[in-house]
Design a protein around this motif. Structure first.
Motif: not given
Length: 125
Positions: A104-120
């Motif tokens: 039903g969903y997938a989780i991803a972790f995206e890194e950006r300069p100085g940040e980390g984003w959790v994406l659903w």
């Protein structure tokens, strides 16, 4: 999606007085559904069960139909993720293993300069 969610929705429908066998047929869920992790049910069928519960019992049906909260979640995936060295590694493990839990969903972790984003990412429709 695992059958556990569909089984919980059917149990919730039974608790409000609906006939679970009828609701299972109506939603396209096998009547002999086993509340087991390995059984799979389409996300659309689970959605139909919850929509029916909302129709019969009101908008809080999904909250009332959820299983009792377990403070100590010792699933293999949970234990594996907890043993990762960093939060990033834990999210990556969740992403890698999410297909074992749900489609039903997938989780991803995206890194950006100085940040980390959790994406659903929800299901493709």
């Amino acid at each position: 999606m695992t059958a556990l969610t569909a089984a919980r929705a059917l149990a919730g429908l039974a608790e409000i007085g609906a006939d679970p066998a009828y609701e299972a047929r109506r939603a396209g869920v096998p009547e002999d559904l086993k509340a087991e992790f390995a059984w799979r049910v389409s996300l659309d069928a689970v959605e139909r069960l919850f929509e029916r519960g909302i129709e019969l019992a009101g908008p809080d049906f999904p909250l009332r139909a959820r299983p009792p909260r377990q403070e100590d979640n010792r699933s293999p995936v949970n234990l594996y993720c907890r043993t990762r060295a960093t939060v990033r590694d834990a999210f990556q493990a969740m992403n890698d293993l999410s297909g074992l839990i749900t489609d039903g969903y997938a989780i991803a972790f995206e890194e950006r300069p100085g940040e980390g984003w959790v994406l659903w990412h929800g299901p493709a429709r």
